[in-house]
Design a protein around this motif. Structure first.
Motif, PDB file in Angstrom:
ATOM      1  N   ARG A 171       0.836  -1.207   0.000  1.00 19.40           N
ATOM      2  CA  ARG A 171       0.000   0.000   0.000  1.00 19.40           C
ATOM      3  C   ARG A 171       0.870   1.257   0.000  1.00 19.40           C
ATOM      4  O   ARG A 171       0.583   2.219  -0.710  1.00 19.40           O
ATOM      5  CB  ARG A 171      -0.938   0.008   1.200  1.00 19.40           C
ATOM      6  N   MET A 172       1.938   1.246   0.817  1.00 15.79           N
ATOM      7  CA  MET A 172       2.831   2.400   0.859  1.00 15.79           C
ATOM      8  C   MET A 172       3.497   2.606  -0.503  1.00 15.79           C
ATOM      9  O   MET A 172       3.603   3.742  -0.989  1.00 15.79           O
ATOM     10  CB  MET A 172       3.890   2.232   1.957  1.00 15.79           C
ATOM     11  N   ALA A 173       3.937   1.515  -1.124  1.00 15.46           N
ATOM     12  CA  ALA A 173       4.576   1.612  -2.445  1.00 15.46           C
ATOM     13  C   ALA A 173       3.597   2.177  -3.471  1.00 15.46           C
ATOM     14  O   ALA A 173       3.982   3.013  -4.305  1.00 15.46           O
ATOM     15  CB  ALA A 173       5.084   0.243  -2.887  1.00 15.46           C
ATOM     16  N   ASP A 174       2.353   1.739  -3.417  1.00 16.73           N
ATOM     17  CA  ASP A 174       1.342   2.254  -4.348  1.00 16.73           C
ATOM     18  C   ASP A 174       1.137   3.757  -4.149  1.00 16.73           C
ATOM     19  O   ASP A 174       1.030   4.509  -5.118  1.00 16.73           O
ATOM     20  CB  ASP A 174       0.013   1.513  -4.172  1.00 16.73           C
ATOM     21  N   GLU A 175       1.083   4.195  -2.886  1.00 20.11           N
ATOM     22  CA  GLU A 175       0.915   5.629  -2.607  1.00 20.11           C
ATOM     23  C   GLU A 175       2.121   6.423  -3.101  1.00 20.11           C
ATOM     24  O   GLU A 175       1.968   7.495  -3.690  1.00 20.11           O
ATOM     25  CB  GLU A 175       0.714   5.865  -1.110  1.00 20.11           C
ATOM     26  N   PRO A 211      11.038  12.551  11.970  1.00 21.62           N
ATOM     27  CA  PRO A 211      10.878  11.117  12.280  1.00 21.62           C
ATOM     28  C   PRO A 211       9.432  10.623  12.266  1.00 21.62           C
ATOM     29  O   PRO A 211       9.201   9.422  12.286  1.00 21.62           O
ATOM     30  CB  PRO A 211      11.474  10.981  13.684  1.00 21.62           C
ATOM     31  N   GLY A 212       8.464  11.504  12.157  1.00 19.81           N
ATOM     32  CA  GLY A 212       7.072  11.095  12.139  1.00 19.81           C
ATOM     33  C   GLY A 212       6.508  10.897  10.739  1.00 19.81           C
ATOM     34  O   GLY A 212       5.332  10.618  10.578  1.00 19.81           O
ATOM     35  N   ARG A 213       7.345  11.022   9.736  1.00 20.05           N
ATOM     36  CA  ARG A 213       6.901  10.910   8.338  1.00 20.05           C
ATOM     37  C   ARG A 213       7.225   9.515   7.813  1.00 20.05           C
ATOM     38  O   ARG A 213       8.387   9.148   7.674  1.00 20.05           O
ATOM     39  CB  ARG A 213       7.614  11.980   7.520  1.00 20.05           C
ATOM     40  N   TRP A 214       6.214   8.728   7.474  1.00 14.90           N
ATOM     41  CA  TRP A 214       6.436   7.341   7.048  1.00 14.90           C
ATOM     42  C   TRP A 214       7.216   7.256   5.743  1.00 14.90           C
ATOM     43  O   TRP A 214       7.982   6.308   5.535  1.00 14.90           O
ATOM     44  CB  TRP A 214       5.122   6.566   6.974  1.00 14.90           C
ATOM     45  N   GLN A 215       7.047   8.232   4.861  1.00 14.67           N
ATOM     46  CA  GLN A 215       7.744   8.196   3.573  1.00 14.67           C
ATOM     47  C   GLN A 215       9.258   8.198   3.763  1.00 14.67           C
ATOM     48  O   GLN A 215       9.983   7.506   3.049  1.00 14.67           O
ATOM     49  CB  GLN A 215       7.327   9.385   2.696  1.00 14.67           C
ATOM     50  N   GLY A 216       9.728   8.975   4.726  1.00  9.54           N
ATOM     51  CA  GLY A 216      11.162   9.013   5.005  1.00  9.54           C
ATOM     52  C   GLY A 216      11.677   7.661   5.491  1.00  9.54           C
ATOM     53  O   GLY A 216      12.744   7.206   5.086  1.00  9.54           O
TER      54      GLY A 216
END
Length: 162
Positions: free
Chosen positions: A75-79, A119-124
């Motif tokens: 799901r993260m990769a798709d986003e 540090p709260g950003r999942w993309q990083g």
């Protein structure tokens, strides 16, 4: 994306499902033997049977955890793909296909700086996981992916940089 990428993804999924099915059969057989041991009524059989029942439960929990992580990573990769922000594997490679470790370590710094800054950003964390993977540090890559997944699902990160 190349034409082989969807085929490779499908092959990986089929292999993961097949291995999970084989493991499920094994767990079922272990649980069956555990119940038979408990059914003997003897102290040793009951104790061994009870111990063997714990193993299938643990295995099932670990399998579920890995599948949930895999689904969230997809799901993260798709986003990220929709946003045009997927990590690009453009590191130099040896003739055998191995990533040049020096180049991987050099490319690693900006991703780590990104996570330290926010540090709260999942993309990083997602990008950091792939930088760790390229650098050959699989355990930290997995830990960073787990952190990205927690953040993606709206849960706070459990700890600092892996």
């Amino acid at each position: 994306m190349s034409e082989t990428a969807p085929r490779r993804r499908r092959t990986g999924l089929v292999a993961a499902v097949a291995l999970t099915a084989l493991l499920a059969i094994y767990v079922w057989l272990v649980a069956l033997r555990a119940v038979q041991l408990i059914g003997t009524g003897r102290t040793v059989g009951v104790v061994l049977g009870a111990a063997l029942l714990v193993v299938p439960l643990l295995v099932l929990a670990l399998i579920a955890r890995e599948w949930l992580l895999a689904l969230d990573v997809q799901r993260m990769a798709d986003e990220l793909a929709a946003a045009g922000d997927l990590p690009v594997d453009d590191l130099p490679r040896s003739p055998s296909g191995r990533v040049d470790r020096v180049a991987a370590r050099a490319a690693f710094g900006p991703y780590r700086d990104q996570v330290e800054a926010d540090p709260g950003r999942w993309q990083g964390w997602y990008h950091l996981a792939f930088a760790y993977d390229a650098a050959g540090d699989r355990s930290r890559a997995r830990a960073a992916l787990r952190t990205a997944s927690r953040l993606h699902r709206g849960r706070p990160a459990g700890r600092d940089l892996p």
